[in-house]
Structures are given as structure tokens and as C-alpha cells.
Design a protein around this motif. Structure first.
Motif, PDB file in Angstrom:
ATOM      1  N   GLN A  25      16.438   0.150  11.053  1.00 46.40           N
ATOM      2  CA  GLN A  25      15.696  -0.494  12.134  1.00 46.40           C
ATOM      3  C   GLN A  25      15.133  -1.810  11.623  1.00 46.40           C
ATOM      4  OE1 GLN A  25      12.733   2.279  13.534  1.00 46.40           O
ATOM      5  NE2 GLN A  25      14.115   2.945  15.136  1.00 46.40           N
ATOM      6  N   THR A  26      14.980  -2.752  12.540  1.00 40.59           N
ATOM      7  CA  THR A  26      14.407  -4.049  12.210  1.00 40.59           C
ATOM      8  C   THR A  26      13.437  -4.430  13.320  1.00 40.59           C
ATOM      9  OG1 THR A  26      14.921  -6.343  11.606  1.00 40.59           O
ATOM     10  CG2 THR A  26      16.263  -5.355  13.341  1.00 40.59           C
ATOM     11  N   SER A  27      12.529  -5.334  13.017  1.00 41.13           N
ATOM     12  CA  SER A  27      11.590  -5.756  14.058  1.00 41.13           C
ATOM     13  C   SER A  27      12.344  -6.487  15.154  1.00 41.13           C
ATOM     14  CB  SER A  27      10.499  -6.661  13.471  1.00 41.13           C
ATOM     15  OG  SER A  27      11.058  -7.853  12.975  1.00 41.13           O
ATOM     16  N   ALA A  28      11.827  -6.391  16.347  1.00 40.70           N
ATOM     17  CA  ALA A  28      12.455  -7.047  17.491  1.00 40.70           C
ATOM     18  C   ALA A  28      12.343  -8.562  17.381  1.00 40.70           C
ATOM     19  CB  ALA A  28      11.820  -6.556  18.784  1.00 40.70           C
ATOM     20  N   LEU A  29      11.400  -9.028  16.598  1.00 40.12           N
ATOM     21  CA  LEU A  29      11.184 -10.458  16.415  1.00 40.12           C
ATOM     22  C   LEU A  29      11.658 -10.868  15.030  1.00 40.12           C
ATOM     23  CD1 LEU A  29       9.881 -13.093  17.470  1.00 40.12           C
ATOM     24  CD2 LEU A  29       7.775 -12.348  16.354  1.00 40.12           C
ATOM     25  N   GLN A  30      12.491 -11.880  14.964  1.00 35.85           N
ATOM     26  CA  GLN A  30      12.994 -12.391  13.695  1.00 35.85           C
ATOM     27  C   GLN A  30      12.537 -13.832  13.519  1.00 35.85           C
ATOM     28  OE1 GLN A  30      14.821 -10.412  11.539  1.00 35.85           O
ATOM     29  NE2 GLN A  30      14.329  -8.808  12.998  1.00 35.85           N
ATOM     30  N   PHE A  31      12.469 -14.261  12.281  1.00 36.01           N
ATOM     31  CA  PHE A  31      12.048 -15.629  11.981  1.00 36.01           C
ATOM     32  C   PHE A  31      13.151 -16.298  11.183  1.00 36.01           C
ATOM     33  CE2 PHE A  31       9.775 -18.865   9.566  1.00 36.01           C
ATOM     34  CZ  PHE A  31       9.042 -19.468  10.567  1.00 36.01           C
ATOM     35  N   GLY A  32      13.860 -17.218  11.823  1.00 36.55           N
ATOM     36  CA  GLY A  32      14.974 -17.894  11.161  1.00 36.55           C
ATOM     37  C   GLY A  32      14.528 -19.168  10.458  1.00 36.55           C
TER      38      GLY A  32
ATOM     39  N   GLU B 260      15.254 -32.082   9.383  1.00 34.97           N
ATOM     40  CA  GLU B 260      14.969 -31.488  10.691  1.00 34.97           C
ATOM     41  C   GLU B 260      13.605 -30.817  10.674  1.00 34.97           C
ATOM     42  OE1 GLU B 260      18.003 -29.049  12.319  1.00 34.97           O
ATOM     43  OE2 GLU B 260      19.522 -30.581  12.105  1.00 34.97           O
ATOM     44  N   ILE B 261      13.308 -30.072   9.619  1.00 31.30           N
ATOM     45  CA  ILE B 261      12.014 -29.420   9.451  1.00 31.30           C
ATOM     46  C   ILE B 261      11.501 -29.839   8.077  1.00 31.30           C
ATOM     47  CG2 ILE B 261      10.762 -27.225   9.285  1.00 31.30           C
ATOM     48  CD1 ILE B 261      11.911 -27.566  12.037  1.00 31.30           C
ATOM     49  N   SER B 262      10.410 -30.586   8.067  1.00 28.83           N
ATOM     50  CA  SER B 262       9.863 -31.057   6.788  1.00 28.83           C
ATOM     51  C   SER B 262       9.281 -29.894   5.993  1.00 28.83           C
ATOM     52  CB  SER B 262       8.771 -32.094   7.037  1.00 28.83           C
ATOM     53  OG  SER B 262       7.616 -31.466   7.582  1.00 28.83           O
ATOM     54  N   GLU B 263       9.078 -30.118   4.709  1.00 26.82           N
ATOM     55  CA  GLU B 263       8.503 -29.076   3.861  1.00 26.82           C
ATOM     56  C   GLU B 263       7.123 -28.661   4.373  1.00 26.82           C
ATOM     57  OE1 GLU B 263       7.373 -28.141  -0.794  1.00 26.82           O
ATOM     58  OE2 GLU B 263       8.430 -29.984  -0.290  1.00 26.82           O
ATOM     59  N   GLN B 264       6.291 -29.635   4.759  1.00 29.58           N
ATOM     60  CA  GLN B 264       4.954 -29.301   5.251  1.00 29.58           C
ATOM     61  C   GLN B 264       5.024 -28.500   6.547  1.00 29.58           C
ATOM     62  OE1 GLN B 264       1.848 -29.689   3.795  1.00 29.58           O
ATOM     63  NE2 GLN B 264       1.389 -28.287   5.472  1.00 29.58           N
ATOM     64  N   ARG B 265       5.910 -28.895   7.454  1.00 32.26           N
ATOM     65  CA  ARG B 265       6.059 -28.165   8.722  1.00 32.26           C
ATOM     66  C   ARG B 265       6.578 -26.746   8.465  1.00 32.26           C
ATOM     67  NH1 ARG B 265       4.237 -26.591  13.303  1.00 32.26           N
ATOM     68  NH2 ARG B 265       5.767 -26.392  14.945  1.00 32.26           N
ATOM     69  N   ALA B 266       7.493 -26.607   7.519  1.00 31.36           N
ATOM     70  CA  ALA B 266       8.013 -25.276   7.169  1.00 31.36           C
ATOM     71  C   ALA B 266       6.885 -24.389   6.653  1.00 31.36           C
ATOM     72  CB  ALA B 266       9.117 -25.402   6.129  1.00 31.36           C
ATOM     73  N   HIS B 267       6.025 -24.938   5.794  1.00 35.66           N
ATOM     74  CA  HIS B 267       4.888 -24.161   5.297  1.00 35.66           C
ATOM     75  C   HIS B 267       3.947 -23.780   6.429  1.00 35.66           C
ATOM     76  CE1 HIS B 267       5.409 -24.130   0.931  1.00 35.66           C
ATOM     77  NE2 HIS B 267       5.977 -25.324   1.073  1.00 35.66           N
ATOM     78  N   ASP B 268       3.695 -24.705   7.340  1.00 29.29           N
ATOM     79  CA  ASP B 268       2.826 -24.414   8.486  1.00 29.29           C
ATOM     80  C   ASP B 268       3.410 -23.285   9.339  1.00 29.29           C
ATOM     81  OD1 ASP B 268       1.170 -26.474   7.644  1.00 29.29           O
ATOM     82  OD2 ASP B 268       1.881 -27.896   9.163  1.00 29.29           O
ATOM     83  N   LEU B 269       4.698 -23.342   9.603  1.00 31.36           N
ATOM     84  CA  LEU B 269       5.347 -22.299  10.404  1.00 31.36           C
ATOM     85  C   LEU B 269       5.298 -20.945   9.704  1.00 31.36           C
ATOM     86  CD1 LEU B 269       8.445 -24.326  11.610  1.00 31.36           C
ATOM     87  CD2 LEU B 269       6.584 -23.472  13.063  1.00 31.36           C
TER      88      LEU B 269
END
Length: 68
Positions: free
Chosen positions: A20-27, A41-50
């Protein structure tokens, strides 16, 4: 949308694996990817924030689900 007290994060069957896996995934496939013009496309700082937001708002529910 993150889970709420009245709508907990659910789990789904992963094909016929028995897992089983969570219904929500984070790609994260776009983290560090450059466009044709060379921009990230996604800066290092934005990636850390996400990732920080995911860890605080979603991951605690995923990591403790089913441990009651």
C-alpha cells in the motif's frame, strides 16, 4: 490539498504487489531540471521550501498512519 482532521490521508493498493502507498505522492522529477534556455525549472531554494512544507503538512500523517 493536505489532509484534515475530518478527511484523513488514505492509502491505496499498489497494483497487485500486496503493498500500500499513500494516496498523495510528491514528485521531484523537475527539481534541478534546466529549460532549453538554461534556467532551472525549480530552484534549489524553492525545492527546499516545497519539501519543508510537505514534511510539515503531509508527511507526519503518512509516517504515523496505521500506528495507533
Amino acid at each position: 490539498m493536505p489532509p484534515t482532521d475530518d478527511q484523513p490521508l488514505g492509502f491505496v493498493q499498489l497494483g497487485d504487489t500486496g503493498l500500500q502507498t499513500s494516496a498523495l505522492q510528491f514528485g521531484t522529477w523537475r527539481f534541478g531540471k534546466r529549460t532549453e534556455s538554461g534556467d532551472l525549472e525549480i530552484s534549489e531554494q524553492r525545492a527546499h521550501d516545497l519539501l519543508d512544507t510537505y514534511a510539515v503538512r503531509v508527511y507526519p500523517e503518512v509516517s504515523t498512519a496505521g500506528t495507533a
